[in-house]
Design a protein around this motif. Structure first.
Motif, PDB file in Angstrom:
ATOM      1  N   GLU A  22     -47.834 -57.238  12.106  1.00  0.00           N
ATOM      2  CA  GLU A  22     -46.739 -56.314  12.402  1.00  0.00           C
ATOM      3  C   GLU A  22     -45.562 -56.544  11.468  1.00  0.00           C
ATOM      4  N   LEU A  25     -46.517 -55.023   8.024  1.00  0.00           N
ATOM      5  CA  LEU A  25     -46.516 -53.563   8.064  1.00  0.00           C
ATOM      6  C   LEU A  25     -45.096 -53.016   8.147  1.00  0.00           C
ATOM      7  N   ASP A  31     -48.851 -48.213   7.492  1.00  0.00           N
ATOM      8  CA  ASP A  31     -49.808 -48.404   8.579  1.00  0.00           C
ATOM      9  C   ASP A  31     -50.891 -49.349   8.112  1.00  0.00           C
ATOM     10  N   ARG A  32     -51.622 -49.910   9.050  1.00  0.00           N
ATOM     11  CA  ARG A  32     -52.706 -50.840   8.731  1.00  0.00           C
ATOM     12  C   ARG A  32     -53.721 -50.197   7.780  1.00  0.00           C
ATOM     13  N   ASP A  34     -53.248 -48.134   5.486  1.00  0.00           N
ATOM     14  CA  ASP A  34     -52.719 -47.944   4.134  1.00  0.00           C
ATOM     15  C   ASP A  34     -52.959 -49.156   3.237  1.00  0.00           C
TER      16      ASP A  34
END
Length: 75
Positions: A22, A25, A31-32, A34
């Motif tokens: 987290e 990011l 986002d994960r 990406d």
């Protein structure tokens, strides 16, 4: 059989926990999904890496001493 992950030329690979993911990011405002991807079968991955995990890869760098990159594990 040779354990590639223990070779001295393979950079350090660490599986991040959810809190660290987290933070990454949020820092990069992404986002994960990406993140660049790495296959689960990559021999350099630590044992236990599963699809959906985020791996921190720490490489030696000539310009910054250390380069840290992140990869999303996929099947």
């Amino acid at each position: 059989m040779v354990d590639v992950s223990q070779h001295n030329l393979v950079p350090e690979h660490n599986i991040l926990d959810e809190a660290d993911i987290e933070d990454v990011l949020e820092e990069y405002n992404i986002d994960r999904t990406d993140l660049p991807k790495i296959k689960r079968r990559d021999p350099a991955l630590p044992d236990g890496a599963q699809p959906g995990d985020v791996v921190e890869i720490v490489r030696d760098s000539r310009t910054t001493d250390r380069a840290v990159v992140y990869r999303l594990v996929i099947d």
